[in-house]
Design a protein around this motif. Structure first.
Motif, PDB file in Angstrom:
ATOM      1  N   ALA B 152     -31.081   1.771  -5.041  1.00  0.00           N
ATOM      2  CA  ALA B 152     -30.217   0.769  -5.667  1.00  0.00           C
ATOM      3  C   ALA B 152     -28.856   1.370  -5.984  1.00  0.00           C
ATOM      4  O   ALA B 152     -27.819   0.729  -5.766  1.00  0.00           O
ATOM      5  CB  ALA B 152     -30.872   0.230  -6.936  1.00  0.00           C
ATOM      6  N   SER B 153     -28.836   2.628  -6.457  1.00  0.00           N
ATOM      7  CA  SER B 153     -27.535   3.193  -6.828  1.00  0.00           C
ATOM      8  C   SER B 153     -26.725   3.549  -5.580  1.00  0.00           C
ATOM      9  O   SER B 153     -25.506   3.400  -5.569  1.00  0.00           O
ATOM     10  CB  SER B 153     -27.710   4.378  -7.781  1.00  0.00           C
ATOM     11  OG  SER B 153     -27.639   5.596  -7.092  1.00  0.00           O
ATOM     12  N   SER B 154     -27.390   3.989  -4.496  1.00  0.00           N
ATOM     13  CA  SER B 154     -26.654   4.243  -3.252  1.00  0.00           C
ATOM     14  C   SER B 154     -26.050   2.952  -2.723  1.00  0.00           C
ATOM     15  O   SER B 154     -24.905   2.934  -2.249  1.00  0.00           O
ATOM     16  CB  SER B 154     -27.572   4.821  -2.179  1.00  0.00           C
ATOM     17  OG  SER B 154     -28.110   6.031  -2.597  1.00  0.00           O
ATOM     18  N   LEU B 155     -26.819   1.859  -2.804  1.00  0.00           N
ATOM     19  CA  LEU B 155     -26.303   0.574  -2.325  1.00  0.00           C
ATOM     20  C   LEU B 155     -25.087   0.166  -3.140  1.00  0.00           C
ATOM     21  O   LEU B 155     -24.080  -0.304  -2.598  1.00  0.00           O
ATOM     22  CB  LEU B 155     -27.385  -0.504  -2.423  1.00  0.00           C
ATOM     23  CG  LEU B 155     -28.476  -0.462  -1.351  1.00  0.00           C
ATOM     24  CD1 LEU B 155     -29.568  -1.473  -1.670  1.00  0.00           C
ATOM     25  CD2 LEU B 155     -27.894  -0.736   0.027  1.00  0.00           C
ATOM     26  N   SER B 156     -25.181   0.375  -4.449  1.00  0.00           N
ATOM     27  CA  SER B 156     -24.073  -0.028  -5.302  1.00  0.00           C
ATOM     28  C   SER B 156     -22.842   0.840  -5.019  1.00  0.00           C
ATOM     29  O   SER B 156     -21.708   0.353  -5.028  1.00  0.00           O
ATOM     30  CB  SER B 156     -24.523   0.044  -6.759  1.00  0.00           C
ATOM     31  OG  SER B 156     -23.497   0.474  -7.574  1.00  0.00           O
ATOM     32  N   GLN B 157     -23.086   2.122  -4.710  1.00  0.00           N
ATOM     33  CA  GLN B 157     -21.979   3.018  -4.359  1.00  0.00           C
ATOM     34  C   GLN B 157     -21.283   2.533  -3.076  1.00  0.00           C
ATOM     35  O   GLN B 157     -20.061   2.469  -3.001  1.00  0.00           O
ATOM     36  CB  GLN B 157     -22.528   4.440  -4.168  1.00  0.00           C
ATOM     37  CG  GLN B 157     -21.451   5.491  -3.998  1.00  0.00           C
ATOM     38  CD  GLN B 157     -20.476   5.495  -5.168  1.00  0.00           C
ATOM     39  OE1 GLN B 157     -20.876   5.613  -6.317  1.00  0.00           O
ATOM     40  NE2 GLN B 157     -19.193   5.333  -4.876  1.00  0.00           N
ATOM     41  N   LEU B 158     -22.109   2.140  -2.087  1.00  0.00           N
ATOM     42  CA  LEU B 158     -21.536   1.659  -0.827  1.00  0.00           C
ATOM     43  C   LEU B 158     -20.746   0.379  -1.047  1.00  0.00           C
ATOM     44  O   LEU B 158     -19.721   0.137  -0.403  1.00  0.00           O
ATOM     45  CB  LEU B 158     -22.647   1.426   0.199  1.00  0.00           C
ATOM     46  CG  LEU B 158     -23.278   2.697   0.762  1.00  0.00           C
ATOM     47  CD1 LEU B 158     -24.519   2.386   1.581  1.00  0.00           C
ATOM     48  CD2 LEU B 158     -22.262   3.434   1.618  1.00  0.00           C
ATOM     49  N   GLN B 159     -21.225  -0.428  -1.986  1.00  0.00           N
ATOM     50  CA  GLN B 159     -20.521  -1.667  -2.331  1.00  0.00           C
ATOM     51  C   GLN B 159     -19.157  -1.339  -2.957  1.00  0.00           C
ATOM     52  O   GLN B 159     -18.150  -1.966  -2.634  1.00  0.00           O
ATOM     53  CB  GLN B 159     -21.382  -2.444  -3.318  1.00  0.00           C
ATOM     54  CG  GLN B 159     -21.254  -3.932  -3.220  1.00  0.00           C
ATOM     55  CD  GLN B 159     -22.249  -4.618  -4.131  1.00  0.00           C
ATOM     56  OE1 GLN B 159     -23.016  -3.973  -4.840  1.00  0.00           O
ATOM     57  NE2 GLN B 159     -22.251  -5.933  -4.117  1.00  0.00           N
ATOM     58  N   GLN B 160     -19.153  -0.321  -3.830  1.00  0.00           N
ATOM     59  CA  GLN B 160     -17.894   0.115  -4.448  1.00  0.00           C
ATOM     60  C   GLN B 160     -16.918   0.614  -3.383  1.00  0.00           C
ATOM     61  O   GLN B 160     -15.725   0.321  -3.434  1.00  0.00           O
ATOM     62  CB  GLN B 160     -18.142   1.259  -5.448  1.00  0.00           C
ATOM     63  CG  GLN B 160     -19.074   0.931  -6.583  1.00  0.00           C
ATOM     64  CD  GLN B 160     -18.429   0.038  -7.611  1.00  0.00           C
ATOM     65  OE1 GLN B 160     -17.213  -0.126  -7.599  1.00  0.00           O
ATOM     66  NE2 GLN B 160     -19.222  -0.579  -8.462  1.00  0.00           N
ATOM     67  N   ASN B 161     -17.455   1.397  -2.415  1.00  0.00           N
ATOM     68  CA  ASN B 161     -16.605   1.910  -1.349  1.00  0.00           C
ATOM     69  C   ASN B 161     -15.972   0.770  -0.563  1.00  0.00           C
ATOM     70  O   ASN B 161     -14.791   0.809  -0.226  1.00  0.00           O
ATOM     71  CB  ASN B 161     -17.414   2.782  -0.383  1.00  0.00           C
ATOM     72  CG  ASN B 161     -17.871   4.066  -1.037  1.00  0.00           C
ATOM     73  OD1 ASN B 161     -17.459   4.376  -2.146  1.00  0.00           O
ATOM     74  ND2 ASN B 161     -18.731   4.804  -0.362  1.00  0.00           N
ATOM     75  N   ALA B 162     -16.780  -0.256  -0.272  1.00  0.00           N
ATOM     76  CA  ALA B 162     -16.268  -1.409   0.465  1.00  0.00           C
ATOM     77  C   ALA B 162     -15.168  -2.080  -0.350  1.00  0.00           C
ATOM     78  O   ALA B 162     -14.135  -2.493   0.187  1.00  0.00           O
ATOM     79  CB  ALA B 162     -17.396  -2.388   0.763  1.00  0.00           C
ATOM     80  N   ASP B 163     -15.377  -2.143  -1.668  1.00  0.00           N
ATOM     81  CA  ASP B 163     -14.384  -2.763  -2.542  1.00  0.00           C
ATOM     82  C   ASP B 163     -13.074  -1.978  -2.502  1.00  0.00           C
ATOM     83  O   ASP B 163     -11.989  -2.553  -2.446  1.00  0.00           O
ATOM     84  CB  ASP B 163     -14.935  -2.807  -3.970  1.00  0.00           C
ATOM     85  CG  ASP B 163     -14.044  -3.612  -4.895  1.00  0.00           C
ATOM     86  OD1 ASP B 163     -13.649  -4.726  -4.493  1.00  0.00           O
ATOM     87  OD2 ASP B 163     -13.734  -3.133  -5.995  1.00  0.00           O
ATOM     88  N   LEU B 164     -13.213  -0.647  -2.491  1.00  0.00           N
ATOM     89  CA  LEU B 164     -12.033   0.203  -2.426  1.00  0.00           C
ATOM     90  C   LEU B 164     -11.273  -0.037  -1.121  1.00  0.00           C
ATOM     91  O   LEU B 164     -10.041  -0.120  -1.101  1.00  0.00           O
ATOM     92  CB  LEU B 164     -12.480   1.666  -2.503  1.00  0.00           C
ATOM     93  CG  LEU B 164     -11.424   2.675  -2.902  1.00  0.00           C
ATOM     94  CD1 LEU B 164     -10.963   2.392  -4.318  1.00  0.00           C
ATOM     95  CD2 LEU B 164     -11.998   4.084  -2.813  1.00  0.00           C
TER      96      LEU B 164
END
Lengths: 298, 463
Positions: B152-164
């Motif tokens: 879950a935290s890796s997915l959320s990190q990837l989501q943050q990266n996409a946001d960036l």
């Protein structure tokens, strides 16, 4: 007028070089890993099936561990039953000896003391534990199931319960793991402790010897009947063990079918990719060295 | 018949015209490998004739115009295809990382911990009073919870990266659109002055190509050489010499950047380029995967909890929650999953209250094959998720490969119209060179003739 062609040939050449390099890499990866599939996108359905396959394999391995454990427990119980049967055999011969009319009361009391010894041994057998749990206590496994109780007719009281447990030994199949102690040692149709207690009393008082001996014989028969359970269980464990070993082989085979590379095919593909890559390279080199018109203009 | 002097003039004009042609050819050869360069051709035209002695005499040659050989329709298709490909590539970039989280072929993912958890229950059922086996269940469940948390935290990190990358793309788009607006000005000025704005157009095409890598951009010609750029849903990016910058603003509930144009939220209308790929990952793909993971975590933990509550622990006390209670609705369940009990004795393995009973742990074990996750067993639900991740990745891969092939083809077609051919240019070079030499020769001859004519009136003394 002829159709003009793209004078820039490099992008085309680079694209085909890249493609053949990619094919080569795929081939090398398949041959070196022995796998056709290395990530979910390679074949989503196969990887989803692999999830199930791996889970079943690991479940089978767990079943095998459980079976090994059950087997030891059944063996312990079976050898206890074996000793108990031997104790009862001794009790039968002591009882027959005591029934001899030529014996004195003192002789009989000596025999009674021997039977009382058997009684003690039987009590310790009935309180056998395996890995910290009493195996003849029903599910009340933390307390010794039998304790001496002179006021009880059988000379002992049962502190366990009549509950039986069962565990899964393969997908959808369970096996009973225990026989409650009261079913083995204080069963109404052949009470081991009761019979031994009555035999001691009869020997001490020199009365009712025949009845006591019949009782001991009944208890002996009953014990033998109960023992069959453990023999059956051990057979079942053994056959399940064989089944699981075979099932694991099948599952490994399926896993290879799902994600494994066909080596012969992979190697053929790899050589093909190498040939193509070389051909593309040499074509590229030749095209790059073609002279232009400028070479001829003086 | 024309005059000698007018012929001299004609020869000079011819030399001038050939020189222009030579310089265009030289420029073509010089830019043969310049990305985005469009070859230029010179078209000669006869200059207007003069009437002399009742006859029309040609006055020579002039350069009518220098034309860049471009096909704007092909360019348009290339831009559209680039938008598709960039979108898939940016999507794939993230999905490549997402699928490693679920790469069961390498032993990554939840199958291992999930099966190990049920296996530990299986093991406990053989001897429910054994503290070591109970400890085994606790560590297997902690491991399972940890695996849920990690994914879950890796997915959320990837989501943050996409946001960036959304924010970065917006910055790049604004930079590019402002440059296009400037070029629009230059092009219309050149066009008004009757010059060939080819170089500016090449630059603009390159900028639009870069823009196509970022966002879905539609190019509309306006006739005066300038273009209007909009997104495919009509959000104006460049109109004439004006560019409308996009702005990124964090959404107050999700914290993710939304994209605004002239005050209105256009986030959901963007369909192409790296920006759309990042938005798809951030707003659709990862939320779907996280949702499936949350549903698995919350259904599994509530089912185990209710079975544990129905039984009795090693000390005969009624069981409590095994896992922490999942959040209502399940959102965030995977990230927050924890084992609630620390004392191995608290596992409620017994149903009748005695320590040797395994009926309740068997009931927990049975959940393994029960449809507790939206009508599916936990493992099937997880298998579906793995399939979904693999499938989204592989179909994006096929689409990207197809788009790449189309792009290569379009580039070939564009090259066949606009690319500089060294052969062609060498032939032109020879042709213009020879024509220039001929014109120079003519000028020389006429010069001699003129001198002869001038000397006609002088007495020529023999030497």
């Amino acid at each position: 007028m002829t159709i003009r062609v793209n004078p820039q040939i490099l992008p085309d050449l680079l694209a085909s070089l890249q493609a053949s390099q990619q094919n080569e890499q795929n081939g090398v990866q398949q041959v070196s890993t022995g796998r056709r599939i290395n990530k979910p996108s390679d074949d989503p359905a196969a990887v989803a099936a692999l999830v199930n396959n791996n889970a079943q394999f690991s479940q089978d391995a767990q079943f095998q561990v459980n079976l090994g454990d059950l087997q030891s427990r059944y063996q312990v119980a079976d050898s206890v039953m074996n000793s108990a049967v031997q104790l009862m055999t001794s009790a039968i011969s002591l009882g027959a000896e005591g029934a001899n009319g030529t014996l004195t009361a003192a002789n009989r009391q000596t025999i009674a003391a021997q039977v009382a010894g058997l009684q003690q041994q039987m009590l310790s057998l009935a309180n056998t534990s395996y890995q910290g749990a009493y195996i003849f206590a029903g599910t009340n496994v933390t307390a010794a199931p039998f304790s001496q109780n002179p006021s009880a007719p059988s000379g002992v009281s049962y502190n366990g319960n009549s509950a039986v447990t069962s565990v899964q030994i393969s997908e959808g199949q369970s096996i009973q793991t225990n026989l409650p102690g009261d079913q083995i040692f204080t069963n109404a149709s052949g009470n081991v402790f009761g019979a031994l207690n009555d035999l001691v009393n009869s020997l001490n008082s020199s009365t009712g010897m025949d009845a006591a001996n019949t009782e001991v014989q009944k208890a002996f028969n009953q014990l033998n009947t109960q023992r069959v359970f453990y023999g059956d269980a051990l057979n079942q464990v053994q056959s399940k063990e064989n089944f699981l070993s075979q099932d694991k082989i099948n599952l490994s085979q399926q896993q290879t079918n799902l994600v494994g590379a066909d080596l012969a095919e992979a190697i053929t593909n790899l050589s093909q990719a190498q040939v193509t890559a070389q051909a593309t390279l040499s074509a590229t080199a030749q095209v790059l060295n073609l002279p232009t018109l400028l070479n001829y203009i003086k | 018949m024309g005059t000698l002097l007018s012929s001299l003039n004609t020869a000079l004009q011819a030399m001038q015209a050939e020189q222009e042609a030579l310089s265009t050819t030289t420029n073509n050869i010089a830019n043969a490998n310049t990305p985005g360069y469009t070859r230029q051709t010179v078209s000669f035209t006869e200059t207007p004739p003069v009437e002399y002695a009742g006859q029309l005499f040609g006055t020579g040659v002039g350069v009518a115009q220098i034309t860049s050989q471009r096909d704007s329709l092909l360019q348009l298709r290339l831009d559209q295809e680039t938008q598709q490909q960039s979108k898939f590539d940016s999507f794939l970039n993230s999905m490549g990382q997402v699928q490693t989280l679920f790469n069961e072929t390498a032993g990554n993912g939840l199958q291992g911990p999930l099966t190990a958890f049920f296996n530990s229950l299986q093991r406990l059922s053989t001897n429910p009073s054994d503290t070591n086996l109970r400890q085994g269940v606790l560590s297997a469940s902690r491991n399972l919870a940890q695996s849920f948390n990690n994914i879950a935290s890796s997915l959320s990190q990837l989501q943050q990266n996409a946001d960036l990358s959304v924010t970065q793309s917006v910055g790049q788009i604004n930079e590019l659109t402002s440059q296009v607006a400037k070029l629009n000005t230059e092009i219309s000025a050149a066009q008004t002055a009757g010059q060939n704005p080819g170089t500016f157009m090449d630059q603009r095409d390159q900028l639009i190509k870069q823009l196509s890598g970022l966002v879905d951009v539609s190019v509309i010609g306006t006739g005066n050489g300038t273009v209007t750029l909009t997104t495919s849903s009509g959000v104006a990016l460049v109109v004439g010499n004006q560019s409308n910058p996009l702005t990124a603003q964090a959404d107050p509930t999700t914290g993710f950047q939304h994209i605004y144009s002239l005050g209105s939220d256009v986030t959901s209308s963007l369909t192409g380029g790296a920006l759309a790929g990042a938005l798809q990952i951030r707003d659709q793909t990862i939320p779907t995967i996280t949702g499936a993971l949350d549903s698995l975590a919350s259904n599994l933990s509530s089912s185990i909890n209710s079975v544990n509550q129905a039984g009795f622990d090693l000390n005969g006390a009624a069981g409590g929650n095994f896992f922490t209670v999942p959040p209502p609705g399940g959102t965030g369940a995977a990230a927050s999953l924890h084992v609630a009990i620390t004392d191995p004795a608290k596992i409620a393995a017994s149903l009748n209250g005695t320590p040797g009973d395994n009926a309740n742990v068997s009931a927990m074990l049975a959940l393994q094959n029960q449809p507790i996750v939206n009508g599916q067993s936990p493992l099937s639900a997880y298998g579906n998720l793995v399939f979904q991740v693999g499938n989204e990745t592989s179909s994006a891969q096929s689409e990207s490969t197809a788009a790449q092939a189309t792009i290569l083809q379009l580039q070939n077609q564009i090259g066949s119209v606009s690319g500089v051919s060294i052969y062609e240019e060498s032939v032109n070079l020879v042709q213009f060179e020879r024509a220039y030499q001929a014109a120079a020769q003519v000028a020389g001859i006429i010069n001699t003739l003129t001198a002869t004519a001038i000397n006609l009136g002088q007495s020529t003394t023999a030497a």
